[in-house]
Enzyme design. Structure first.
Site, PDB file in Angstrom:
ATOM      1  N   ASN A 167      11.501  -8.580 -21.290  1.00 40.30           N
ATOM      2  CA  ASN A 167      10.151  -9.342 -21.867  1.00 40.30           C
ATOM      3  C   ASN A 167      10.141 -10.186 -22.244  1.00 40.30           C
ATOM      4  O   ASN A 167      10.233 -10.506 -23.705  1.00 40.30           O
ATOM      5  CB  ASN A 167      10.070  -7.729 -22.632  1.00 40.30           C
ATOM      6  CG  ASN A 167       8.095  -8.339 -23.235  1.00 40.30           C
ATOM      7  OD1 ASN A 167       8.002  -8.626 -22.310  1.00 40.30           O
ATOM      8  ND2 ASN A 167       7.933  -7.598 -23.883  1.00 40.30           N
ATOM      9  N   LYS A 217       7.928 -11.959 -23.266  1.00 39.01           N
ATOM     10  CA  LYS A 217       6.552 -12.544 -24.028  1.00 39.01           C
ATOM     11  C   LYS A 217       5.471 -13.790 -23.196  1.00 39.01           C
ATOM     12  O   LYS A 217       6.353 -13.903 -21.855  1.00 39.01           O
ATOM     13  CB  LYS A 217       6.699 -11.643 -25.657  1.00 39.01           C
ATOM     14  CG  LYS A 217       7.175 -10.579 -25.595  1.00 39.01           C
ATOM     15  CD  LYS A 217       7.873 -10.759 -26.175  1.00 39.01           C
ATOM     16  CE  LYS A 217       8.007  -9.115 -26.906  1.00 39.01           C
ATOM     17  NZ  LYS A 217       7.905  -9.034 -29.053  1.00 39.01           N
ATOM     18  N   HIS A 224       2.100  -2.266 -24.668  1.00 39.88           N
ATOM     19  CA  HIS A 224       3.046  -2.979 -25.472  1.00 39.88           C
ATOM     20  C   HIS A 224       2.717  -2.654 -26.790  1.00 39.88           C
ATOM     21  O   HIS A 224       1.230  -2.671 -27.086  1.00 39.88           O
ATOM     22  CB  HIS A 224       3.944  -4.172 -24.622  1.00 39.88           C
ATOM     23  CG  HIS A 224       5.149  -4.187 -25.719  1.00 39.88           C
ATOM     24  ND1 HIS A 224       4.859  -5.384 -27.233  1.00 39.88           N
ATOM     25  CD2 HIS A 224       6.318  -4.522 -25.627  1.00 39.88           C
ATOM     26  CE1 HIS A 224       5.878  -5.560 -27.226  1.00 39.88           C
ATOM     27  NE2 HIS A 224       7.607  -5.384 -26.558  1.00 39.88           N
ATOM     28  N   GLU A 243       2.449  -4.914 -28.784  1.00 44.20           N
ATOM     29  CA  GLU A 243       1.890  -6.033 -28.980  1.00 44.20           C
ATOM     30  C   GLU A 243       0.849  -5.747 -28.226  1.00 44.20           C
ATOM     31  O   GLU A 243      -0.513  -6.631 -28.721  1.00 44.20           O
ATOM     32  CB  GLU A 243       2.366  -7.287 -28.327  1.00 44.20           C
ATOM     33  CG  GLU A 243       3.391  -7.727 -29.777  1.00 44.20           C
ATOM     34  CD  GLU A 243       4.812  -8.364 -29.713  1.00 44.20           C
ATOM     35  OE1 GLU A 243       4.653  -8.763 -27.656  1.00 44.20           O
ATOM     36  OE2 GLU A 243       6.002  -8.175 -30.151  1.00 44.20           O
ATOM     37  N   GLU A 252       9.672   1.854 -28.472  1.00 38.84           N
ATOM     38  CA  GLU A 252       9.663   0.847 -29.764  1.00 38.84           C
ATOM     39  C   GLU A 252       9.314   0.995 -31.227  1.00 38.84           C
ATOM     40  O   GLU A 252       8.255   1.044 -31.384  1.00 38.84           O
ATOM     41  CB  GLU A 252       9.017  -0.289 -28.962  1.00 38.84           C
ATOM     42  CG  GLU A 252       9.513  -0.416 -27.509  1.00 38.84           C
ATOM     43  CD  GLU A 252      10.105  -1.582 -26.730  1.00 38.84           C
ATOM     44  OE1 GLU A 252      10.354  -2.903 -26.783  1.00 38.84           O
ATOM     45  OE2 GLU A 252       7.499  -2.013 -26.391  1.00 38.84           O
ATOM     46  N   GLY A 269      11.640  -7.650 -32.850  1.00 36.77           N
ATOM     47  CA  GLY A 269      12.012  -8.872 -33.179  1.00 36.77           C
ATOM     48  C   GLY A 269      11.636  -8.825 -34.557  1.00 36.77           C
ATOM     49  O   GLY A 269      11.399 -10.335 -35.324  1.00 36.77           O
ATOM     50  N   SER A 294      14.841  -5.131 -31.420  1.00 40.40           N
ATOM     51  CA  SER A 294      16.053  -6.385 -31.662  1.00 40.40           C
ATOM     52  C   SER A 294      17.261  -5.141 -31.102  1.00 40.40           C
ATOM     53  O   SER A 294      18.775  -5.393 -31.489  1.00 40.40           O
ATOM     54  CB  SER A 294      16.235  -5.378 -33.166  1.00 40.40           C
ATOM     55  OG  SER A 294      15.384  -6.167 -33.742  1.00 40.40           O
TER      56      SER A 294
HETATM   57  C1  PEP Z   1       9.894  -5.635 -27.954  1.00 33.75           C
HETATM   58  O1  PEP Z   1       9.254  -6.511 -27.834  1.00 33.75           O
HETATM   59  O2  PEP Z   1       9.809  -4.925 -26.131  1.00 33.75           O
HETATM   60  C2  PEP Z   1      11.145  -5.959 -28.252  1.00 33.75           C
HETATM   61  C3  PEP Z   1      12.090  -5.075 -27.853  1.00 33.75           C
HETATM   62  O3  PEP Z   1      12.232  -7.097 -28.509  1.00 33.75           O
HETATM   63  P1  PEP Z   1      13.083  -7.685 -29.414  1.00 33.75           P
HETATM   64  O4  PEP Z   1      13.813  -7.084 -28.478  1.00 33.75           O
HETATM   65  O5  PEP Z   1      12.627  -8.766 -29.927  1.00 33.75           O
HETATM   66  O6  PEP Z   1      13.113  -7.216 -30.758  1.00 33.75           O
END
Ligand code: PEP
Length: 251
Positions: free
Chosen positions: A10, A12, A95, A97, A167, A173, A213
């Protein structure tokens, strides 16, 4: 049950059209011949069309969101049909966000899933608890609600292409990956929940991704877990070499 691993990146709010094409050319070379893992990229809306023009056959595309209506006076929105026309096969929905910053509620997420299914886009339903939810021991009740409301009133056949991405918000992040114990505990809880809501066979074929992450150094141990069928990757998907190492987690 044989569930083909799905590794999704992703991007973003990153990469314009030319950067997207440059990435895909490099990344396509790095993952040439990889067919035992389904590879998915989710560029921003504006890059989807050119990304598709340049994508080799073993890379699929997803949108990062979509709107619930096909057309009308909805300034700034992108319809399911528009997403499909760019060549996307999947749509990421709900998601964290989108939930945190852009008003996605469980009922809007439900409508977005319906909208994606209506045009044949495969929905990736994202769910996850916040740090506060976990501290208050509310993880499972939060996940339960997100899944039940998100999937309310759908049949198994409506959801034949569904993917769920767990998630934990506190791991997105932040560099803090959930421990393998937490990930397996939650994924097996989710598989049981889906079995209760539908049937065992449906739950057994459902792919449940982990996100938070994920990087080349931790992907193998996560993918070794019984109920982890893939990864949704943010930050580490922005670099083609790093993401190719995640895709090639089998070595
Ligand atoms: C995400 O935003 O779906 C995500 C998992 O981000 P990150 O891998 O940067 O933690």
């Amino acid at each position: 049950m044989d569930r083909k691993p799905l590794i999704a990146g992703n991007w973003k709010l990153n990469k314009n059209c030319s950067e997207s094409v440059e990435y895909i050319k490099k990344f396509g070379e790095l993952v040439k011949g990889v067919n035992d893992v389904e590879i998915l990229l989710a560029p921003p809306f504006t890059s989807l069309y050119v990304a598709n023009e340049n994508c080799p056959d073993n890379i699929n595309l997803s949108s990062q969101d979509l709107y619930i209506n096909e057309n009308g006076a909805y300034t700034g929105q992108i319809s399911p049909g528009m997403v499909l026309e760019t060549g996307c096969k999947y749509a990421i929905i709900g998601h964290s966000e989108m939930r945190q910053f852009f008003g996605d509620t469980d009922s809007l997420v439900n409508e977005k899933i319906k909208a994606s299914i209506s045009v044949g886009l495969k929905p990736i339903l994202c769910i996850g608890e916040t740090e506060k939810d976990r501290d208050l021991n509310n993880t499972f009740s939060v996940l339960d609600k997100q899944v039940r409301k998100g999937l309310e009133s759908f049949s198994e056949s409506d959801l034949k292409d569904l993917v769920i991405a767990y998630e934990p918000v506190w791991a997105i992040g932040t560099g803090k990956t959930a421990t393998i114990e937490i990930v397996q505990e939650v994924h097996s809880y989710l598989r049981d929940l889906i079995a209760k809501m539908f049937h065992n066979e449906f739950s057994e074929q459902l792919r449940i991704l982990y996100g938070g992450s994920v990087k080349p150094s931790n992907v193998s141990e996560l993918m070794n877990l019984e109920d982890v069928d893939g990864a949704l990757v943010g930050g580490a998907s922005l670099d083609p070499l790093e993401f190719s190492k995640i895709v090639k987690f089998k070595g």
